[in-house]
Design a protein around this motif. Structure first.
Motif, mmCIF file in Angstrom:
data_model
loop_
_atom_site.group_PDB
_atom_site.id
_atom_site.type_symbol
_atom_site.label_atom_id
_atom_site.label_comp_id
_atom_site.label_asym_id
_atom_site.label_seq_id
_atom_site.Cartn_x
_atom_site.Cartn_y
_atom_site.Cartn_z
ATOM 1 N N TRP A 282 -33.032 11.856 1.749
ATOM 2 C CA TRP A 282 -34.466 12.011 2.034
ATOM 3 C C TRP A 282 -35.236 12.109 0.722
ATOM 4 N N LEU A 283 -34.731 12.926 -0.225
ATOM 5 C CA LEU A 283 -35.367 13.073 -1.529
ATOM 6 C C LEU A 283 -35.424 11.728 -2.255
ATOM 7 N N ARG A 284 -34.338 10.986 -2.197
ATOM 8 C CA ARG A 284 -34.294 9.679 -2.870
ATOM 9 C C ARG A 284 -35.349 8.735 -2.299
ATOM 10 N N GLU A 285 -35.489 8.684 -0.970
ATOM 11 C CA GLU A 285 -36.468 7.800 -0.354
ATOM 12 C C GLU A 285 -37.885 8.205 -0.732
ATOM 13 N N LYS A 286 -38.153 9.509 -0.765
ATOM 14 C CA LYS A 286 -39.485 9.971 -1.151
ATOM 15 C C LYS A 286 -39.789 9.603 -2.599
ATOM 16 N N ARG A 287 -38.792 9.704 -3.460
ATOM 17 C CA ARG A 287 -39.011 9.327 -4.851
ATOM 18 C C ARG A 287 -39.316 7.834 -4.982
ATOM 19 N N PHE A 320 -32.074 0.930 -10.086
ATOM 20 C CA PHE A 320 -33.391 1.245 -9.533
ATOM 21 C C PHE A 320 -34.024 -0.003 -8.934
ATOM 22 N N ALA A 321 -33.965 -1.133 -9.666
ATOM 23 C CA ALA A 321 -34.577 -2.365 -9.186
ATOM 24 C C ALA A 321 -33.898 -2.874 -7.916
ATOM 25 N N ILE A 322 -32.569 -2.791 -7.854
ATOM 26 C CA ILE A 322 -31.828 -3.260 -6.681
ATOM 27 C C ILE A 322 -32.188 -2.439 -5.448
ATOM 28 N N ASN A 323 -32.169 -1.114 -5.582
ATOM 29 C CA ASN A 323 -32.466 -0.252 -4.439
ATOM 30 C C ASN A 323 -33.933 -0.338 -4.040
ATOM 31 N N TYR A 324 -34.814 -0.525 -5.020
ATOM 32 C CA TYR A 324 -36.239 -0.700 -4.730
ATOM 33 C C TYR A 324 -36.448 -1.953 -3.878
ATOM 34 N N HIS A 325 -35.775 -3.036 -4.258
ATOM 35 C CA HIS A 325 -35.900 -4.286 -3.504
ATOM 36 C C HIS A 325 -35.388 -4.127 -2.085
ATOM 37 N N LYS A 326 -34.312 -3.379 -1.900
ATOM 38 C CA LYS A 326 -33.774 -3.155 -0.558
ATOM 39 C C LYS A 326 -34.776 -2.430 0.324
ATOM 40 N N LEU A 327 -35.520 -1.485 -0.252
ATOM 41 C CA LEU A 327 -36.467 -0.691 0.520
ATOM 42 C C LEU A 327 -37.766 -1.436 0.803
ATOM 43 N N GLY A 329 -38.560 -4.915 -0.157
ATOM 44 C CA GLY A 329 -38.567 -6.358 -0.027
ATOM 45 C C GLY A 329 -39.090 -7.104 -1.235
ATOM 46 N N GLU A 330 -39.300 -6.419 -2.352
ATOM 47 C CA GLU A 330 -39.717 -7.061 -3.583
ATOM 48 C C GLU A 330 -39.256 -6.201 -4.754
ATOM 49 N N SER A 331 -39.194 -6.788 -5.928
ATOM 50 C CA SER A 331 -38.768 -6.044 -7.103
ATOM 51 C C SER A 331 -39.901 -5.154 -7.595
ATOM 52 N N PRO A 332 -39.594 -4.084 -8.336
ATOM 53 C CA PRO A 332 -40.671 -3.252 -8.884
ATOM 54 C C PRO A 332 -41.572 -4.025 -9.826
ATOM 55 N N SER A 333 -41.028 -4.966 -10.573
ATOM 56 C CA SER A 333 -41.872 -5.766 -11.465
ATOM 57 C C SER A 333 -42.826 -6.649 -10.667
ATOM 58 N N ALA A 334 -42.383 -7.128 -9.493
ATOM 59 C CA ALA A 334 -43.277 -7.919 -8.636
ATOM 60 C C ALA A 334 -44.410 -7.054 -8.104
ATOM 61 N N THR A 335 -44.106 -5.811 -7.733
ATOM 62 C CA THR A 335 -45.151 -4.886 -7.295
ATOM 63 C C THR A 335 -46.172 -4.685 -8.400
ATOM 64 N N LEU A 336 -45.697 -4.500 -9.622
ATOM 65 C CA LEU A 336 -46.586 -4.278 -10.757
ATOM 66 C C LEU A 336 -47.442 -5.508 -11.026
ATOM 67 N N ARG A 337 -46.838 -6.692 -10.963
ATOM 68 C CA ARG A 337 -47.604 -7.928 -11.189
ATOM 69 C C ARG A 337 -48.684 -8.091 -10.137
ATOM 70 N N SER A 338 -48.330 -7.794 -8.867
ATOM 71 C CA SER A 338 -49.304 -7.898 -7.779
ATOM 72 C C SER A 338 -50.466 -6.952 -8.011
ATOM 73 N N ALA A 339 -50.153 -5.722 -8.453
ATOM 74 C CA ALA A 339 -51.214 -4.750 -8.705
ATOM 75 C C ALA A 339 -52.092 -5.190 -9.865
ATOM 76 N N LEU A 340 -51.495 -5.779 -10.892
ATOM 77 C CA LEU A 340 -52.263 -6.237 -12.053
ATOM 78 C C LEU A 340 -53.248 -7.327 -11.670
ATOM 79 N N LYS A 341 -52.871 -8.176 -10.719
ATOM 80 C CA LYS A 341 -53.762 -9.263 -10.304
ATOM 81 C C LYS A 341 -55.035 -8.756 -9.647
ATOM 82 N N GLN A 342 -54.931 -7.516 -9.082
ATOM 83 C CA GLN A 342 -56.082 -6.963 -8.374
ATOM 84 C C GLN A 342 -57.029 -6.219 -9.305
ATOM 85 N N ARG A 343 -56.624 -6.027 -10.553
ATOM 86 C CA ARG A 343 -57.438 -5.235 -11.503
ATOM 87 C C ARG A 343 -58.545 -6.101 -12.115
#
Length: 343
Positions: A282-287, A320-327, A329-343
């Protein structure tokens, strides 16, 4: 088919019903308006999970509106896209179930080679394991309630199998009216901005009641024998609060056991029964969930993926990247790139 209750009728006429004020001091509500499709995607992804949109008309400008309020773990979202587009939800193993309640107009849902029209008086529960395509039009609007998977999945394998397959849209009837009335009560409290939901304990109790009512609607035969003993015990809530408050701290199982005030065996049993998890899982998922929020919110400040991973005591960047993608559906770097596009 039942007509809309007075509360839902008011929501159908007011896209900001659950967030009449902009961001509150407690950060429990927010409002987003945009004419840009990618801003719409980012706003909805932030509270649910990654997805994509496909405009029906090139260079189409939207009248997107998204108002959101939340209890503790469960978010309530009024969404209207204000244009013609498809919303594509295909990421595997998503982090949330979503209860969809149309408020006005007609939108179409396509899943598993079948299609449905969703209008006021119907509802559906999106499974995190199933792909969907929603077709939206200029005038439609809906309420979307985001529920973490661990809050609705049960220890009963048969129930979880049914959830994993996805649930078809249903008409609101006597079996679901009580749940809709309770959702209306919650949304009214958001609208009032009253003191009731300011208490963490009250919010947790409201969430527990909502989950129990939703499960009862989905599995009436399995829930018919539910008694007070099925109420989530206080030691589980104490452990959750402690972990939520110390996501960036180096806490161990012994620390959680001490905060819960029960033996480790009892704590494990409580999480297994009421959360279908273990305390450390549970702690891991919240993190991971908070790490995703940090990536989405921190793009402007030049946040680095590895820094976010270290903040939540995940020191192996590749893992971290592998488990993030499992949760998500995208890599953490993809999340960051997506957020940067909105800035």
């Amino acid at each position: 088919m039942q007509s809309l209750s007075p509360t839902f009728s008011r929501m159908s006429a007011d896209d900001y019903f659950i967030a009449p004020q902009v961001e509150t001091s407690e950060g429990k509500s927010s409002r987003t308006e945009s004419i840009d499709a990618q801003t719409a995607v980012a706003s909805v992804s932030r509270v649910f999970f990654p997805h994509h949109v496909r405009l029906h008309h090139e260079r189409q400008l939207l009248e997107f509106r998204h108002s959101a309020s939340r209890l503790s773990q469960i978010s309530f979202n009024q969404i209207t896209y204000g244009g013609e587009l498809d919303v594509l939800v295909n990421e595997p193993r998503r982090s949330r179930f979503v209860l969809v309640i149309p408020l006005r107009g007609t939108m179409q849902m396509h899943s598993r080679e079948r299609s449905w029209d969703l209008t006021a008086g119907t509802m559906m529960l999106m499974s995190p394991h199933v792909g969907y395509r929603f077709t939206h039009y200029e005038k439609d609007a809906h309420l979307a309630v985001g529920i973490p998977r661990h809050r609705i999945e049960m220890s009963d394998a048969t129930c979880n199998e049914k959830l994993a397959q996805g649930l078809d849209p249903v008409s609101i009837d006597e079996s679901s009216e009580s749940l809709l009335d309770y959702i209306g009560f919650i949304c009214n409290e958001f609208n009032r901005g009253g003191a009731l939901l300011r208490s963490e304990g009250v919010r947790a109790g409201v969430e527990n009641t909502f989950i129990t009512m939703l499960r009862s609607m989905l599995f009436p035969d399995r829930m018919s024998g539910v008694t007070k003993s099925s109420i989530v015990p206080g030691f589980v809530h104490r452990a959750e609060r402690f972990m939520q408050q110390h996501l960036t701290d180096d806490i161990r199982l012994d620390d959680i056991v001490k905060a819960a005030g029960v033996p480790a065996r009892t704590l494990h049993y409580g999480f297994k029964r009421f959360r279908s998890s273990t305390p450390m899982r549970w702690l891991r998922e919240k993190r991971f969930e908070q790490a995703r929020q940090d990536l989405l919110a921190g793009a402007r400040e030049g946040v680095q993926v590895i820094d976010v991973a270290h903040r939540y005591w995940m020191h192996h960047g590749g893992r971290f990247a592998i488990n993030y993608h499992k949760l998500f559906g995208e890599s953490p770097s993809a999340t960051l790139r997506s957020a940067l596009k909105q800035r």
